[in-house]
Design an enzyme around this catalytic site. Structure first.
Site, PDB file in Angstrom:
ATOM      1  N   LYS A 135     -63.654  11.523 -39.511  1.00 51.29           N
ATOM      2  CA  LYS A 135     -62.557  11.098 -38.646  1.00 51.29           C
ATOM      3  C   LYS A 135     -61.267  11.659 -39.195  1.00 51.29           C
ATOM      4  CE  LYS A 135     -62.290   8.359 -35.000  1.00 51.29           C
ATOM      5  NZ  LYS A 135     -63.451   8.083 -34.118  1.00 51.29           N
TER       6      LYS A 135
HETATM    7  N1  GLU Z   1     -63.613   9.847 -31.005  1.00 54.48           N
HETATM    8  C1  GLU Z   1     -64.869   9.585 -30.395  1.00 54.48           C
HETATM    9  C2  GLU Z   1     -65.607   8.462 -31.091  1.00 54.48           C
HETATM   10  O1  GLU Z   1     -65.018   7.612 -31.729  1.00 54.48           O
HETATM   11  C3  GLU Z   1     -65.720  10.837 -30.204  1.00 54.48           C
HETATM   12  C4  GLU Z   1     -65.985  11.639 -31.423  1.00 54.48           C
HETATM   13  C5  GLU Z   1     -66.620  13.007 -31.107  1.00 54.48           C
HETATM   14  O2  GLU Z   1     -66.852  13.298 -29.954  1.00 54.48           O
HETATM   15  O3  GLU Z   1     -66.849  13.733 -32.061  1.00 54.48           O
HETATM   16  O4  GLU Z   1     -66.796   8.327 -30.977  1.00 54.48           O
END
Ligand code: GLU
Length: 446
Positions: A135
């Site tokens: 993240k």
């Molecule tokens: N931000 C999204 C999540 O929390 C998607 C992450 C992604 O597609 O890599 O799942």
């Protein structure tokens, strides 16, 4: 409870029957925040129940790599230069490249990003995607930025983390406060440095540069697919159900629209400024058109009564979908909720204490790591389509997404019934078990 044996450290594969032990009590101070503690406590509770190899348990409690950067950022007035803090955390490198969104929010911190990266690891493992969790985050309020400022910020942040991202390494995507425009700038900045176009460095990018059909709606579509499956096994049909959605962005907006298309009455809806309630059901297209024309203030919507975000959560309904931010359902309001089922679109909306109260009250919770996994699932489709340079129709993407969501839901539901645990615990067990197996066969280097 015993400490791990030294022979266990040399190779995970030698520790097939580990002794359980108490969770380590020390917390690494760098990322010790309430959200990190929530993620670790969820892991600890589940590891204890699973009798997880203590060596692996310990490894999973902290991220493998955490990058903290600060950089100068110039506002449009050309006078102000501020120092911005930003992060990219890679929790688990065992399963393949790392994967996870980037959020822009004024409260972003290392603990929050770390917790979110852990949840990404479980999410990818539950869905059987060949990624570990990551993240990123930039500590800034994106609503204060002009388009030019947003672009400059994004390009500088990208260049700060450029060495740790890449299509085989770590692949960002949108999250709170970012969108496909931001992904296009990340892709462009990365490609400029490499000297050729590298679309696979991000997912959730515009179709014109290799994005996937269905990606922008994928998280919301996955949420509704889980709500449908959970409803089916628990006698709550979406058709005719009263639904309340907190959040009217990419996730909440799509969930509200799809729920209503399936015959649900979306009686409550909110965004960061407040919410609106209409016991007969809101017309989602009309709410969208109204906010476009009149600004964000949903509480002023003329066809509903104004409610605060807290009041919204306590409205009577069949299905509550928190699809905004973390820490919304807590020990303070869990006893006051009047829903039959919660489907978590946001990451981390429910605290550990609230989870226990909801379980006592027999309110079913479809946890975030399952319910909102549709986003990263279509991100995976986007990555695969990009690698093959062979693109699928929207119909095909949606069909494959719904198939995977349905089978993940049923596999978690079955495990929950077998073990007599909540869906959250079963989902964690499923994800952690897959990671444990991969770690066992890879062993420890050197
Ligand atoms: N931000 C999204 C999540 O929390 C998607 C992450 C992604 O597609 O890599 O799942």
């Amino acid at each position: 409870m015993r400490d791990r044996k030294s022979s266990d450290i040399s190779n995970h594969a030698n520790s097939a029957n580990p002794e359980p032990r108490a969770a380590p009590t020390h917390m690494p101070l760098e990322w010790d925040t309430p959200m990190y503690r929530l993620a670790v406590n969820q892991l600890d509770q589940t590891a204890e129940l699973m009798n997880l190899d203590p060596n692996i348990w310990e490894r999973l409690r902290t991220p493998q790599r955490a990058h903290v950067v600060s950089f100068p950022f110039r506002r449009d007035d050309y006078n102000t230069v501020e120092t911005v803090f930003a992060y990219r955390v890679q929790h688990l490198l065992t399963m393949g490249p790392t994967k996870g969104g980037i959020r822009y929010h004024e409260d972003v911190n290392l603990g929050e990003v770390t917790a979110l990266s852990m949840w990404m690891s479980w999410k990818c493992a539950i869905m059987n995607l060949p990624f570990g969790g990551a993240k990123g985050g930039v500590r800034i309020d994106p609503h204060t930025l002009s388009g030019d400022e947003l672009q400059r910020l994004t390009r500088r942040y990208t260049s700060e983390i450029i060495e740790v991202i890449g299509p085989d390494r770590d692949i960002p995507a949108p999250d709170l406060g970012t969108d496909e425009r931001v992904m296009a700038w990340i892709m462009d900045t990365y490609s400029q440095q490499k000297g050729y176009a590298v679309p696979g460095v991000v997912t959730g990018k515009p179709i014109e540069i290799g994005g996937s059909h269905g990606r922008s709606e994928a998280t919301g579509r996955g949420v509704i697919s889980c709500a449908t499956e959970a409803g089916r096994s628990n006698d709550i049909s979406l058709d005719g159900a009263d639904v309340v959605v907190q959040g009217f962005g990419a996730v909440g907006g799509t969930a509200a629209r799809l729920a209503s298309a399936q015959g649900a009455h979306v009686v409550g809806l909110s965004n960061a400024t407040g919410g609106t309630y209409n016991s007969k059901g809101l017309d989602i297209a009309a709410v969208s058109a109204w906010t476009k024309a009149n600004g964000d203030g949903l509480a002023d919507y003329p066809e509903g009564d104004a409610v605060s975000n807290q009041e919204l959560l306590e409205l009577p309904c069949d299905i509550l979908i928190p699809a905004a931010i973390q820490n919304q359902i807590t020990e303070k309001n869990a006893a006051a909720l009047r829903c039959r089922m919660i489907v978590e679109g946001a990451n981390g909306p429910t605290t550990l204490e609230a989870d226990a109260i909801l379980a006592d009250r027999d309110i079913l919770v479809v946890p975030d790591i399952l319910a909102n996994a549709g986003g990263v699932t279509v991100s995976y489709f986007e990555w695969v389509q990009g690698l093959q340079q062979f693109f699928w129709s929207e119909e095909e993407v949606n069909r494959k997404l719904i198939d995977l969501m349905q089978s993940a839901y049923h596999s978690v539901d079955q495990l929950a019934k077998e073990k007599g645990v909540t869906l959250r615990t079963a989902a964690l067990m499923r994800g952690i078990e897959r990671i444990k197996q991969a770690k066992h066969v890879r062993g420890v280097f050197p």
